[in-house]
Design a protein around this motif. Structure first.
Motif, PDB file in Angstrom:
ATOM      1  N   GLY A  86      10.263   6.053  -5.350  1.00 19.42           N
ATOM      2  CA  GLY A  86      10.078   4.724  -4.948  1.00 19.42           C
ATOM      3  C   GLY A  86       8.846   4.664  -3.855  1.00 19.42           C
ATOM      4  O   GLY A  86       7.896   3.852  -3.843  1.00 19.42           O
ATOM      5  N   HIS A  87       8.731   5.611  -2.814  1.00 22.35           N
ATOM      6  CA  HIS A  87       7.940   5.612  -1.981  1.00 22.35           C
ATOM      7  C   HIS A  87       6.402   5.919  -2.496  1.00 22.35           C
ATOM      8  O   HIS A  87       5.610   5.113  -1.923  1.00 22.35           O
TER       9      HIS A  87
ATOM     10  N   ALA B 173       5.112   2.542  -3.985  1.00 21.81           N
ATOM     11  CA  ALA B 173       4.629   1.742  -2.774  1.00 21.81           C
ATOM     12  C   ALA B 173       3.129   2.213  -2.561  1.00 21.81           C
ATOM     13  O   ALA B 173       2.241   1.393  -2.444  1.00 21.81           O
ATOM     14  N   ARG B 174       3.107   3.449  -2.128  1.00 23.63           N
ATOM     15  CA  ARG B 174       2.003   3.991  -1.867  1.00 23.63           C
ATOM     16  C   ARG B 174       0.609   3.724  -2.733  1.00 23.63           C
ATOM     17  O   ARG B 174      -0.438   3.366  -2.348  1.00 23.63           O
TER      18      ARG B 174
ATOM     19  N   GLN C  27      -0.477   0.159  -2.960  1.00 21.33           N
ATOM     20  CA  GLN C  27      -1.365  -0.166  -1.964  1.00 21.33           C
ATOM     21  C   GLN C  27      -2.551   0.474  -2.004  1.00 21.33           C
ATOM     22  O   GLN C  27      -3.634  -0.436  -1.858  1.00 21.33           O
TER      23      GLN C  27
ATOM     24  N   GLN D  32      -0.196  -5.962  -0.499  1.00 20.43           N
ATOM     25  CA  GLN D  32       0.623  -5.358   0.498  1.00 20.43           C
ATOM     26  C   GLN D  32       2.234  -5.472  -0.159  1.00 20.43           C
ATOM     27  O   GLN D  32       2.408  -6.487  -0.363  1.00 20.43           O
TER      28      GLN D  32
ATOM     29  N   HIS E  26       7.943  -3.031   1.311  1.00 16.56           N
ATOM     30  CA  HIS E  26       8.630  -1.894   0.769  1.00 16.56           C
ATOM     31  C   HIS E  26      10.079  -2.171   0.420  1.00 16.56           C
ATOM     32  O   HIS E  26      10.645  -1.712  -0.915  1.00 16.56           O
ATOM     33  N   GLY E  27      10.867  -3.119   1.206  1.00 15.96           N
ATOM     34  CA  GLY E  27      12.231  -3.480   0.923  1.00 15.96           C
ATOM     35  C   GLY E  27      12.303  -4.272  -0.604  1.00 15.96           C
ATOM     36  O   GLY E  27      13.065  -3.880  -1.188  1.00 15.96           O
TER      37      GLY E  27
ATOM     38  N   GLU F 106      18.275   6.598  -1.119  1.00 11.94           N
ATOM     39  CA  GLU F 106      17.123   6.397  -1.908  1.00 11.94           C
ATOM     40  C   GLU F 106      15.939   5.703  -0.794  1.00 11.94           C
ATOM     41  O   GLU F 106      14.992   6.091  -0.487  1.00 11.94           O
TER      42      GLU F 106
ATOM     43  N   HIS G 178      12.821   6.764   1.519  1.00 11.92           N
ATOM     44  CA  HIS G 178      11.585   6.016   1.735  1.00 11.92           C
ATOM     45  C   HIS G 178      11.225   6.012   2.992  1.00 11.92           C
ATOM     46  O   HIS G 178      10.010   6.405   3.337  1.00 11.92           O
TER      47      HIS G 178
ATOM     48  N   LEU H  87      10.032   9.416   4.250  1.00  7.79           N
ATOM     49  CA  LEU H  87       8.670   9.846   3.810  1.00  7.79           C
ATOM     50  C   LEU H  87       7.603   9.014   4.604  1.00  7.79           C
ATOM     51  O   LEU H  87       6.568   9.458   4.964  1.00  7.79           O
ATOM     52  N   GLU H  88       7.868   7.627   4.657  1.00  8.70           N
ATOM     53  CA  GLU H  88       7.032   6.890   5.777  1.00  8.70           C
ATOM     54  C   GLU H  88       6.732   7.206   6.990  1.00  8.70           C
ATOM     55  O   GLU H  88       5.495   7.451   7.552  1.00  8.70           O
TER      56      GLU H  88
ATOM     57  N   LYS I 154       7.734  -1.640   8.329  1.00  3.72           N
ATOM     58  CA  LYS I 154       7.115  -1.909   7.054  1.00  3.72           C
ATOM     59  C   LYS I 154       8.310  -2.154   6.050  1.00  3.72           C
ATOM     60  O   LYS I 154       8.050  -3.010   4.980  1.00  3.72           O
ATOM     61  N   PHE I 155       9.150  -1.451   5.971  1.00  3.85           N
ATOM     62  CA  PHE I 155      10.190  -1.397   4.912  1.00  3.85           C
ATOM     63  C   PHE I 155      10.841  -3.085   4.983  1.00  3.85           C
ATOM     64  O   PHE I 155      11.268  -3.613   3.963  1.00  3.85           O
ATOM     65  N   GLY I 156      11.083  -3.408   6.112  1.00  2.84           N
ATOM     66  CA  GLY I 156      11.959  -5.138   6.243  1.00  2.84           C
ATOM     67  C   GLY I 156      13.146  -4.841   6.220  1.00  2.84           C
ATOM     68  O   GLY I 156      13.479  -3.740   6.789  1.00  2.84           O
ATOM     69  N   ASN I 157      13.951  -5.736   5.884  1.00  6.49           N
ATOM     70  CA  ASN I 157      15.289  -5.936   6.107  1.00  6.49           C
ATOM     71  C   ASN I 157      15.979  -4.952   5.041  1.00  6.49           C
ATOM     72  O   ASN I 157      16.094  -5.334   3.857  1.00  6.49           O
TER      73      ASN I 157
ATOM     74  N   ALA J 116      17.376  -5.828   1.387  1.00  5.18           N
ATOM     75  CA  ALA J 116      16.952  -5.528   0.209  1.00  5.18           C
ATOM     76  C   ALA J 116      18.109  -4.561  -0.634  1.00  5.18           C
ATOM     77  O   ALA J 116      18.001  -4.798  -1.990  1.00  5.18           O
TER      78      ALA J 116
END
Lengths: 119, 878
Positions: A32-33, A36-37, A40, A48, A51-52, B14, B18, B21-22, B43-46, B50
């Protein structure tokens, strides 16, 4: 879903995120990460991805059997979920890509600079 | 659920990965660890949202949310035991009472019969041009053959009741045997418990019935102790041994639940009436069937004009469900009680809505917080509604438990003569379904308004001002005020209804029956008709019996006559010399012996009584009651005058009843006795004519015995005297007149008991409601009260302030309630429990009671406010 920190960053249109995920996975499995990267970076930071919002999209694609998930190890050397494209997903990607290209070129033609009305 | 949890955990892991990692990347980019983590999370938000959205794609999320809401609700109930207990109690009482009453309505009005499709059974009524429906028409057997030929009906059955004497090895006893046409049991479609039912082949080709009998469950239990080998054995009825071919289940009582059913002899020359019911052929409307039957009736009336009304005939088919239950006094009171219980349930709803509103207002900060962090309004309303429905379903379950007990109590109270003997009042599947429906509806009803209101708060204001602020709760306070007003006005209407029921009951209790029922025993005596074939033999036996009983020690007076004391049954048309013909009017006839007035305690007003000699010889003399005496013009004394009683001049249709030789319609009045309530305690006395019992000699007689001591003590002596005269003389079940009159008070007592308990519950609920609202109000206004006290307000002023709030609400509620009563009185033009108006005095009393209860309920919280320490109050923050 997206947090526009800069004006130059664009919010994703509804449904385009799915297409971008499929496109990203066309190059090989990713977690997943990473997805996203990659999105971007490849859009030169213009698009943008909140990520959620990625995770609901992944679950949606899984349910449609367009992608599959398997457990693997992340660069952190921890257990992670890797997503890969299924045959169905590959077919969908090519269909959607050509549809999108036709759509975007049509929009581009329509939005071509207009002659100034007042002159 | 386990797989569900694994999947959920994996998703969480998961996302966490994430963010990790960020964070790592951010640290590599040069942020401090704390900064890096915060940036990643931002950045991930809520994350919760989610996760929620991801799970939504799995499906079944609404179930999961429901489960979440339920757990959350249970937690918040545990945290608020006071609220929970009061709310559950209100709901239990409101829902429990509705369930209990619905079980009665279901058992008595909706499904009272075990017969197949009872709503498709019709009974004919034949009316003259101006008659109202007053029961069904009795046809003769020959007429039934004509009805069978009509294409409108697919099935027809007939019933006839005759007294039948049981003898042969048991104490002789008289029963009302029910005689049925051969297809009747197939018409009703009820299966026997044992053996078989009466079938068409039980009636021979010549119309003669086979000597068979089908027993009722009660008879089988009583005489065979439920022995399954009773089938095939014989009992002797009217001197004929009859083979028992079947036993019916306990819930079958076609015209009897203590006797038996016999095949009816087909005899086209027999003119005694049979009761016919029919089912319509497929596709035939009620109207078409009525038309066909009316054509036939017009033809039949031409042949037997005496048995049909005069003038243009109308035929109406009465639905069996309507004639037997829906039109009775019981149905009327059940409808009223159902309305009452509806009001009670509304009060309970208002009560819980009030509590819920108070609680959600108290929770304004929690709710504002949840809205602020992203809960949707729909989601929040659903959560609050889940709480309400959970509460009401729990209340409903408690209500069912309460109803199980209450139903037992109602069954005891219910007057047996006012419900079909096959009605069963139980908490069955339908009642439970109703309970569930009522509970859910209640939950939504009391939960929706508070949920909608509280999910729309002024977010910023509420969060800033710390919960109990004045701005946010202004509207809430007004709404709670209105709820109190509603409760009080509903209570007024409920109490007014109850006051009518009580007054109706008291009126019946206070009614003077016109005779003295105390210490009078009524006993049926039946002789075997074949042993006494002549009029003289029967009257001799009756005379000897009466004499031996009068001479018993402990007997003050005794008389003999026809059955039914103290009510009148037999009616006859009549005429008085020199008077215009009395079209349609009838007098009640009663057969009596000498000393009838003394035995019942009825005063002799004018003239004299019969002498023994006159009775013995069967002289055509009469006593009349005062109402009958007024049939003569004012100023004319009926004593010494004569009148024509038409029934005395007609040939006797019942072969079992022997008439005096030379009987004719003319009788001479010798005396006038006082009026009695011979038509029921709540009716005006009917004109009655009393004749010497010897004019007719039926097999059954009824003794009335006035005793000096306990009337029950005389029964055995009477039995012995009867046996000494003839061992086959059947002595029936004795009743005291007090018991017989008591039956008349059962329905009013039932109404009173149920209505008053509903009203009492409503009052209690309203009091709880007022208490909780005012006490909440005081808590909300602590700061204000502190300021007032600091500015010099005394305890008395504070009390006045709080009580005045209540007084205002109560006054408004009372006014609306009284207006409601007024409107009901004007618009419905009701006749409830024999009353046509609520009356000023009861209404005034209700107003006083409610005002007192409201102030009392408000007193405790008001006193608490008055005793506040101003310093604490000022510091008080919620």
């Amino acid at each position: 879903m997206t947090t526009g920190e800069l004006d130059s960053q664009l919010e994703l249109l509804q449904g385009t995120l799915d297409l971008l995920i499929l496109q990203t996975l066309a190059f090989g499995p990713a977690h997943g990460h990473a997805i996203a990267r990659i999105i971007q970076q490849r859009s030169d930071e213009v698009l943008q991805v909140g990520h959620g919002s990625l995770y609901p999209a992944l679950q949606r694609l899984l349910k449609q059997k367009l992608i599959a998930a398997e457990d693997g190890l992340s660069e952190n050397n921890r257990k992670a979920r890797f997503y890969r494209l299924t045959a169905k997903g590959r077919k969908k990607l090519s269909a959607e890509t050509s549809k999108w290209q036709r759509f975007s070129s049509a929009i581009a033609r329509l939005l071509a600079p207009l002659p100034d009305q007042n002159s | 659920m386990n797989q569900w949890e694994t999947r959920r955990k994996r998703l969480e892991d998961e996302m966490q990965e994430h963010i990790d990692l960020e964070t790592k990347e951010n640290i590599e980019a040069g942020m401090s660890p704390v900064e890096a983590r915060q940036a990643a999370i931002r950045k991930f938000g809520n994350m919760a949202s989610a996760a929620d959205q991801s799970r939504e794609t799995w499906g079944g999320l609404s179930l999961e949310r429901l489960w979440q809401d339920v757990r959350f609700a249970l937690r918040s109930f545990r945290k608020n035991p006071g609220f929970t207990v009061v709310a559950l109690l209100s709901l239990m009482l409101g829902i429990g009472a509705s369930i209990a009453l619905f079980s009665v309505v279901y058992g008595v009005l909706i499904a009272p019969y075990p017969y197949a499709r009872p709503n498709q059974i019709w009974a004919p009524a034949v009316l003259g041009p101006h008659d109202a429906v007053h029961g069904w028409h009795w046809y003769s057997q020959r007429e039934m053959q004509e009805i069978l030929k009509l294409p409108a009906f697919s099935d027809v059955m007939a019933t006839s009741v005759k007294s039948v004497l049981l003898t042969g090895g048991v104490n002789p006893e008289n029963f009302y045997g029910v005689f049925l046409t051969g297809g009747s049991f197939n018409f009703l479609e009820v299966k026997p418990l044992l053996g078989r039912t009466i079938q068409p082949f039980d009636i021979g080709p010549g119309g003669e019935p086979a000597p068979v009998v089908v027993l009722s469950y009660g008879f089988w239990q009583r005489f065979f102790s439920g022995d399954p080998h009773a089938i095939g054995r014989t009992i002797t009825l009217d001197d004929v041994p009859r083979t028992i071919v079947g036993v019916m289940p306990p819930r079958f009582g076609w015209w009897t639940n203590e006797a038996f059913w016999l095949p009816l002899r087909t005899d086209l020359k027999d003119n005694s009436g049979i009761a016919i019911i029919m089912r319509l052929a497929p596709g035939v409307t009620q109207h078409a069937a009525e038309q066909q039957l009316n054509q036939l009736n017009i033809r039949l009336a031409a042949e037997r004009p005496d048995d049909y009304p005069n003038g243009q005939l109308r035929t109406v088919l009465l639905n069996y469900m309507n004639i037997t239950t829906a039109s009775g006094a019981m149905a009327d009171s059940l409808h009223l009680l159902f309305a009452a219980v509806g009001l009670l349930l509304l009060i309970a709803c208002v009560n819980v809505a009030n509590l819920q509103l108070a609680r959600t207002t108290g929770r304004a900060r929690e709710i504002a917080m949840r809205l602020a962090i992203g809960a949707g309004r729909g989601r929040l309303v659903r959560q609050l509604l889940t709480e309400s429905v959970l509460l009401s379903v729990a209340g409903g379950i408690l209500g069912v438990l309460l109803a199980v007990g209450a139903t037992r109590l109602i069954v005891v109270l219910i007057p047996p003569d006012y419900v079909p003997n096959e009605a069963r009042i139980t908490i069955n599947g339908w009642v439970l379904l109703f309970s569930l429906g009522v509970s859910m509806l209640t939950g939504i009803l009391f939960g929706l308004a508070p949920a909608l209101r509280s999910s729309r708060p002024d977010l910023v204001g509420t969060l800033k001002d710390g919960g109990g602020g004045a701005t946010g709760s202004m509207r809430g306070r007004a709404m709670r005020g209105w709820l109190v007003v509603a409760e009080i006005s509903l209570s007024v209407v409920l109490l007014a209804g109850a006051s009518l029921a009580v007054r109706g009951f008291v009126q019946v209790l206070r009614t003077d029956p016109g005779f003295q029922p105390e210490k009078v025993m009524r006993i049926d005596v039946t002789l075997a008709p074949k042993s006494y074939p002549t009029w003289q033999q029967r009257n001799l036996l009756d005379r000897n019996l009466l004499e031996s009983i009068i001479n018993l020690p402990g007997v003050q007076a005794a008389s003999l006559g026809n059955a039914g004391l103290p009510w009148s049954g037999w009616r006859s048309s009549f005429s008085i010399e020199g008077q215009p013909p009395t079209e349609g009017r009838k007098v009640a006839l009663a057969l009596i012996s000498a000393r009838y007035p003394q035995t019942l305690g009825i005063p002799l007003k004018r003239g004299r009584e019969f002498t023994e000699a006159e009775i013995d010889s069967g002289t055509r003399l009469a006593l009349v009651n005062e109402t009958a005496a007024r049939l003569w013009p004012a100023g004319q004394d009926p004593v010494g005058r004569s009148m024509q009683i038409d029934d005395l001049g007609l040939p006797m249709t019942n072969p079992q009843v022997l008439s005096a030789p030379g009987i004719a319609a003319g009788v001479t009045v010798v005396g006038v006795i006082g009026d009695t309530k011979n038509d029921g305690l709540s009716e005006a006395p009917a004109p009655a004519v009393f004749l010497p019992y010897t004019l007719f000699a039926p097999p059954e007689r009824q003794l009335a015995v006035r005793t000096t001591g306990d009337p029950l003590a005389i029964v055995n002596a009477v039995r012995l005297k009867a046996r000494a005269l003839d061992k086959d003389l059947a002595v029936g079940k004795p009743n005291t007149l007090d018991e017989v009159i008591g039956e008349q008070t059962q329905q009013p007592r039932f109404n009173m008991a149920l209505f008053s308990s509903f009203a009492a519950l409503g009052l209690a609920l309203a009091a709880i409601g007022i208490y909780s609202v005012i006490s909440y109000n005081v808590t909300q206004r602590v700061q204000e009260i502190g300021v007032r006290m600091a500015l010099g307000a005394k305890r008395r002023d504070i009390l006045k302030l709080i009580l005045l709030t209540v007084a205002r609400l109560a006054a408004l509620g009372l006014a609306i309630g009284l207006l409601g009563c007024f409107l009901i009185e004007r618009l419905v033009r009701f006749q409830m429990f024999m009353k046509t108006s609520f009356g000023l005095v009861p209404l005034a009393a209700i107003v006083l009671v409610l005002a007192a209860v409201s102030l009392l309920a408000a007193w405790l919280p008001a006193a608490r406010a008055g005793n506040l320490d101003p310093v604490t109050a000022l510091r008080h923050e919620l």
